[in-house]
Every structure is written in structure tokens, then in C-alpha cells.
Design an enzyme around this catalytic site. Structure first.
Site, PDB file in Angstrom:
ATOM      1  N   HIS A 218       9.598 -20.972   8.913  1.00  0.00           N
ATOM      2  CA  HIS A 218      11.067 -21.011   8.768  1.00  0.00           C
ATOM      3  C   HIS A 218      11.711 -22.015   9.723  1.00  0.00           C
ATOM      4  O   HIS A 218      12.840 -22.419   9.528  1.00  0.00           O
ATOM      5  CB  HIS A 218      11.689 -19.612   8.892  1.00  0.00           C
TER       6      HIS A 218
ATOM      7  N   LYS B 251      15.297 -24.800   9.635  1.00  0.00           N
ATOM      8  CA  LYS B 251      16.472 -24.570  10.493  1.00  0.00           C
ATOM      9  C   LYS B 251      17.270 -25.861  10.576  1.00  0.00           C
ATOM     10  O   LYS B 251      16.698 -26.938  10.789  1.00  0.00           O
ATOM     11  CB  LYS B 251      16.018 -24.177  11.906  1.00  0.00           C
TER      12      LYS B 251
ATOM     13  N   HIS C 151       5.454 -23.152  14.869  1.00  0.00           N
ATOM     14  CA  HIS C 151       6.833 -23.502  15.225  1.00  0.00           C
ATOM     15  C   HIS C 151       6.892 -24.552  16.347  1.00  0.00           C
ATOM     16  O   HIS C 151       7.639 -25.521  16.278  1.00  0.00           O
ATOM     17  CB  HIS C 151       7.613 -22.274  15.706  1.00  0.00           C
TER      18      HIS C 151
ATOM     19  N   ASP D  18       0.904 -17.130  16.515  1.00  0.00           N
ATOM     20  CA  ASP D  18       2.209 -16.705  16.008  1.00  0.00           C
ATOM     21  C   ASP D  18       3.269 -17.798  16.199  1.00  0.00           C
ATOM     22  O   ASP D  18       4.171 -17.936  15.376  1.00  0.00           O
ATOM     23  CB  ASP D  18       2.636 -15.428  16.751  1.00  0.00           C
TER      24      ASP D  18
ATOM     25  N   ARG E 104       0.813  -1.216   0.000  1.00  0.00           N
ATOM     26  CA  ARG E 104       0.000   0.000   0.000  1.00  0.00           C
ATOM     27  C   ARG E 104       0.849   1.271   0.000  1.00  0.00           C
ATOM     28  O   ARG E 104       0.372   2.331  -0.375  1.00  0.00           O
ATOM     29  CB  ARG E 104      -0.902   0.012   1.241  1.00  0.00           C
TER      30      ARG E 104
ATOM     31  N   LYS F 200       3.055 -17.731   7.695  1.00  0.00           N
ATOM     32  CA  LYS F 200       2.237 -18.115   8.813  1.00  0.00           C
ATOM     33  C   LYS F 200       1.754 -16.867   9.535  1.00  0.00           C
ATOM     34  O   LYS F 200       2.434 -15.838   9.415  1.00  0.00           O
ATOM     35  CB  LYS F 200       2.988 -19.040   9.772  1.00  0.00           C
TER      36      LYS F 200
ATOM     37  N   LYS G  49       6.826 -13.831  24.690  1.00  0.00           N
ATOM     38  CA  LYS G  49       7.712 -12.696  24.420  1.00  0.00           C
ATOM     39  C   LYS G  49       8.028 -11.990  25.735  1.00  0.00           C
ATOM     40  O   LYS G  49       7.260 -12.103  26.701  1.00  0.00           O
ATOM     41  CB  LYS G  49       7.025 -11.731  23.463  1.00  0.00           C
TER      42      LYS G  49
HETATM   43  C1  BG6 Z   1       8.280 -15.667  13.816  1.00  0.00           C
HETATM   44  C2  BG6 Z   1       7.299 -14.980  14.709  1.00  0.00           C
HETATM   45  O1  BG6 Z   1       7.634 -16.611  12.999  1.00  0.00           O
HETATM   46  O2  BG6 Z   1       9.252 -16.318  14.608  1.00  0.00           O
HETATM   47  C3  BG6 Z   1       8.007 -13.989  15.604  1.00  0.00           C
HETATM   48  O3  BG6 Z   1       6.329 -14.291  13.921  1.00  0.00           O
HETATM   49  C4  BG6 Z   1       9.134 -14.651  16.346  1.00  0.00           C
HETATM   50  O4  BG6 Z   1       7.113 -13.373  16.510  1.00  0.00           O
HETATM   51  C5  BG6 Z   1      10.017 -15.446  15.405  1.00  0.00           C
HETATM   52  O5  BG6 Z   1       9.902 -13.637  16.978  1.00  0.00           O
HETATM   53  C6  BG6 Z   1      11.011 -16.292  16.166  1.00  0.00           C
HETATM   54  O6  BG6 Z   1      11.881 -16.906  15.260  1.00  0.00           O
HETATM   55  P1  BG6 Z   1      13.325 -17.343  15.706  1.00  0.00           P
HETATM   56  O7  BG6 Z   1      13.908 -17.952  14.479  1.00  0.00           O
HETATM   57  O8  BG6 Z   1      14.026 -16.107  16.150  1.00  0.00           O
HETATM   58  O9  BG6 Z   1      13.119 -18.310  16.837  1.00  0.00           O
END
Ligand code: BG6
Length: 477
Positions: free
Chosen positions: A172, A176, A234, A229, A46, A142, A320
Site C-alpha cells: 500500500h 500513498k 515498504h 513485514d 476458515r 505482502k 514497533k
Molecule cells: C503494514 C504492516 O504493511 O504496514 C504493518 O503489515 C504496519 O505491520 C503497516 O503497521 C504500517 O502502515 P502505515 O501505512 O500505517 O505506515
């Protein structure tokens, strides 16, 4: 091998994720010669930008976040173009279509680096034919949807126009190295498999905690929260890789089969089996509703309904603004059958604990009881330690070419290999697991607050204390 595609259409091109992760990852691939020679990026967002100002923005973002980007790289920047538009029915998608078509790109890779609501608008544009889907691939960030119903809807919509093997539901963590090592550790060694079950394992703990808060991502995070999140994707992925059955072969479909099957075997938690909280000050972050009830911390106790793990509880935790940044999977083993060595309080027998650390200090640690030096048969704790860094530092530089999660995700997706992405069935099962937590979140009107820097172990303590257990803190240096 499938031919790598040259055009990436990036939705959310002026966002935080693009700056911090996507552009630096693309630059690293470019530098390593891993992008096709004619690679081009069409950014869509945007923000009021044109090709030139988008390139300037990308240049600044890479100077800040891309390793080794010490001076502007015109050859890379000149591959970037920009189309301004919204997600709510303006003519942006039409202009994007024209631009892609002028560029004679017949089958683009669409990357939806967007929050779920905007992402579903792009998927609607595929459905209505406003964006070409013939042969296209779709990479979706995600969370994929916001709950089971929306994920199902997205899957059905996408699968009408895009083949399942062309849909990359990105996580991601799947890419890893240390997450992949969970599988290698389990299936390259004979030692642990006999112990990997309800007869020897007392319980499993999985954590993914962070010290940072939402920073400038409040606009995305608020209303999403820690369950969508981190936990639903994850954290459940770490658990699945650590506890699923062995795949039939080391290929991505076999691994995805086992992941999906394992997630199906998890019982959704009852209300008494989870807690959540929000760190003090979260509501003051930019983009966050001052009355927000969005959780930034969650811990949950799960049961696995299968032969191997029946009766072995699993505790998950993520949050967090906690005291430490740790992602790890820990197996706490059962007590020995008879305490032969106990002796007038001199001997404190700890259970064997195996921790698989994803980051930081990537490694594996197994705690044991050994004899204390001296006259008496006293038992003291000791540890066998493996550090990933020791392995990589001895390698010739060519073999040391480790790519970060985002780099690998992009490399695989651009090459058309969906193995490092979630499959439709698995992602729906993961939403089914967290559904009761999301329902409760919706009802919460008075979320409990915690002080920034609190220990996750303390916030989750009640959940474990009920079972006479504590959160294990491993001592990786
Ligand atoms: C992301 C989340 O997918 O992963 C974030 O949206 C988070 O909130 C992050 O901080 C953590 O990733 P990593 O690789 O630092 O553990």
C-alpha cells in the site's frame, strides 16, 4: 481502458486486514461510485460463517473502521457472500469454485489477504486446476513469500497460470500520495537533481517507525518479523523512489524498470551492518510464541553499487513500540568546503538536511544556515517548510478526493492496472538485499530486548556512531 471486473474473491475474509483495511477501502470506493455496478465479494476463510453472519461481521467491522459508515448499508452488504473452507486440502476450494461458477463469473479477481504459507496453498490450487485461472487476476498481500527462494517459487508458479500483468503484488506504500510525491518532487524540479549524488549527499536515512505493537496481529507477525513485514517492502520502496534513476517516461513500466534496476544495485549488508531487537512484552501478545526470537525492530546500513551513489551509505530503520510514528526519507548533505563563518564557538554549522515526510505531518523540510539577527555574522539553523495539508485545504472538494493507499491499490487492481504493485524481478531483488539479515535472524537465540517507547534513533545509534553519524530527528509539527 480495461473493463473493471465485478467479482472479488477474498481469501482471509474474516481476518484483521479485511476488517481494518480491505472492507473500509471497498466501502469508500463504493460510496465514491468507483466500484462496478455489479460488484460482488465472495469471502473465503476458515471461520464458521454463512452469507448472513459474514454480512453482520462486515457491518460491524465497517462501523468500527470505515470512515463515514454511520449506519448499515444493505445495498453494499447484499453484494457479499461467503464460503467456509481451509487451506489444507479439504473440499473448501471445490465449493468455492462451484459457487463462483454458478455465479457465472468467468474471470475473478482473487485477493490473497493471507500470510505467506496459506497464500502458497492457494497458489498450489491454481496450479492443480482446483481454482479457475482463465483470465483471472491475482492480488497478493505482502510479504510475497518469506525469502528469495520462496518468492522465486511463487513467481514461477503464478506465472505459469496467470499473466504477469494480472499479478498484483500489493504494497500500500506504492499508492500513498506522499510516496508518489517522492517521484514528483525529484522529477518536477530542477533544483535538486544536480545535488542528488555522491558529490553532495553525505548519507541517506529512511525510517518507518511505529508506536503501536503487534496488538492482535501476533498470529500473523510472529515468525514474520519487521524485516519481512516492513523493511523488505515498504522501506526499500521508499529508498528506491528517493534514489533511483529518472524513469524514461511517467508510465508504470518505466517506473518499475528503474525501481527494479535500483534494487539490483544494492549490496546485501554484512553482519556488522545491521542490528535488531524485540520490545519487552511482545512475547505476551496473543498468538506470539512465549519464546519467540522474532525481531520487532531492525536498523541496517546499506551500500549502493552504482555510479551515482557509490560511497554514500544508507541507513534504514523500522520498528514497533517505539517513541514515535514516522515514515520519512532524509538526505543529509555534505559539509561546506570551508567554514568561513566560524567564530569562537559562536557558530555551530549544521549540514543541510532535506526530509521528505510520508506521514504524519506529510511534508518536506529543508534545513539551512542563515544569519542570526544582530551585529555579528553568526549562523543559526532555519528551515523551509512545505505541508501537504496546506495544499489540499485550498483545493475545491472535487480535486481533494484523496484516496488512501488501500483504496488506490484496490481501485487500480480492479481496473486491471498493475502499476501500483511490485513486479516479479523487483520483489526478488528486494529479498536478495535482506537475505543476510534473515539468515542471521534464523541463528539468533538471544535477541536483545528494548523497552516499549524507546527511541529508534538510540537503538540504531551504534550502527551510525561507527561512521561518526547520528540518526537525524526532523522537527515536523
Ligand atoms: C503494514 C504492516 O504493511 O504496514 C504493518 O503489515 C504496519 O505491520 C503497516 O503497521 C504500517 O502502515 P502505515 O501505512 O500505517 O505506515
Amino acid at each position: 481502458m480495461t473493463e473493471a471486473r465485478q467479482t472479488l474473491v477474498l481469501f482471509g475474509a474474516s481476518g484483521d486486514l479485511t476488517h481494518r483495511k480491505i472492507l473500509p477501502a471497498l466501502y469508500r470506493l463504493y460510496q465514491a461510485g468507483r466500484l462496478p455496478a455489479s460488484f460482488r465479494l465472495f469471502g473465503y476463510a476458515r471461520s464458521d460463517l454463512d452469507d448472513e453472519s459474514f454480512r453482520r461481521m462486515a457491518d460491524l467491522a465497517m462501523a468500527e473502521y470505515a470512515e463515514g459508515y454511520t449506519e448499515s448499508c444493505p445495498d453494499f452488504l447484499d453484494r457479499m457472500f461467503y464460503v467456509r473452507g481451509d487451506y489444507d486440502g479439504g473440499d473448501g476450494f471445490d465449493r468455492l469454485r462451484e459457487r463462483i461458477q454458478c455465479d457465472s463469473c468467468e474471470a475473478p479477481n482473487y485477493y490473497l489477504a493471507l500470510p505467506p504459507q496459506a497464500a502458497s496453498k492457494v497458489v498450489d490450487a491454481f496450479a492443480s486446476g482446483r481454482l479457475p485461472t482463465d483470465g483471472a487476476r491475482v492480488l497478493m498481500e505482502k510479504p510475497f513469500g518469506t525469502d528469495l527462494a520462496s518468492a522465486r517459487h511463487l513467481n514461477r508458479q503464478l506465472q505459469k497460470y496467470i499473466k504477469e500483468e494480472h499479478i498484483h503484488r500489493i504494497d500500500h506504500y506504492l499508492a500513498k500520495d506522499t510516496v508518489r510525491n517522492l517521484l514528483v518532487f525529484r522529477f518536477a524540479n530542477v533544483l535538486f537533481e544536480p545535488l542528488w549524488n555522491r558529490h553532495y549527499v553525505d548519507h541517506i536515512q529512511v525510517s518507518a517507525t511505529e508506536t503501536i505493537g503487534v496488538e492482535n496481529r501476533g498470529g500473523y507477525y510472529d515468525g514474520i518479523g519487521v524485516v519481512r513485514d516492513m523493511l523488505q517492502n515498504h522501506v526499500l520502496l521508499l529508498l528506491a523512489f528517493a534514489a533511483m534513476e529518472p524513469p524514461l517516461a511517467n508510465d508504470s513500466e518505466s517506473i518499475r524498470d528503474r525501481t527494479a534496476e535500483f534494487l539490483r544495485s544494492i549490496d546485501p549488508p554484512a553482519r556488522r551492518d545491521f542490528v535488531f531487537g524485540q520490545y519487552e512484552g511482545y512475547r505476551d501478545a496473543p498468538g506470539v510464541n512465549p519464546q519467540s526470537q522474532t525481531p520487532t525492530f531492525a536498523a541496517v546500513r546499506l551500500s549502493i553499487h552504482n555510479w551515482r551513489w557509490h560511497g554514500v551509505p544508507v541507513y534504514l530503520m523500522s520498528g514497533k513500540c517505539l517513541d514515535e510514528r514516522v515514515s520519512e526519507v532524509t538526505f543529509v548533505f555534505k559539509d561546506i568546503p570551508l567554514h568561513l563563518l566560524e567564530d569562537n564557538n559562536y557558530t555551530q554549522m549544521d549540514p543541510n538536511v532535506l526530509s521528505l515526510r510520508i506521514h504524519p505531518s506529510e511534508g518536506i523540510r529543508l534545513s539551512l544556515g542563515v544569519k542570526a539577527p544582530g551585529y555579528r555574522d553568526r549562523v543559526v539553523p532555519a528551515a523551509l517548510d512545505f505541508r501537504y495539508a496546506d495544499l489540499t485545504s485550498g483545493l475545491p472538494s472535487a480535486d481533494r478526493e484523496l484516496f488512501s493507499g488501500y483504496e488506490r491499490v484496490l481501485m487500480e487492481a480492479l481496473a486491471g492496472r498493475p502499476g501500483l504493485a511490485w513486479r516479479a524481478d523487483a520483489i526478488e531483488s528486494a529479498w536478495r538485499v535482506v537475505a543476510p539479515i534473515l539468515d542471521e535472524e534464523d541463528l539468533t537465540t538471544n535477541i536483545s530486548l528494548y523497552v516499549p517507547g524507546s527511541a529508534g534513533a538510540d537503538l540504531a545509534a551504534g550502527l551510525l556512531a561507527r561512521d561518526n553519524r547520528v540518526w537525524h530527528r526532523s522537527e515536523f509539527e
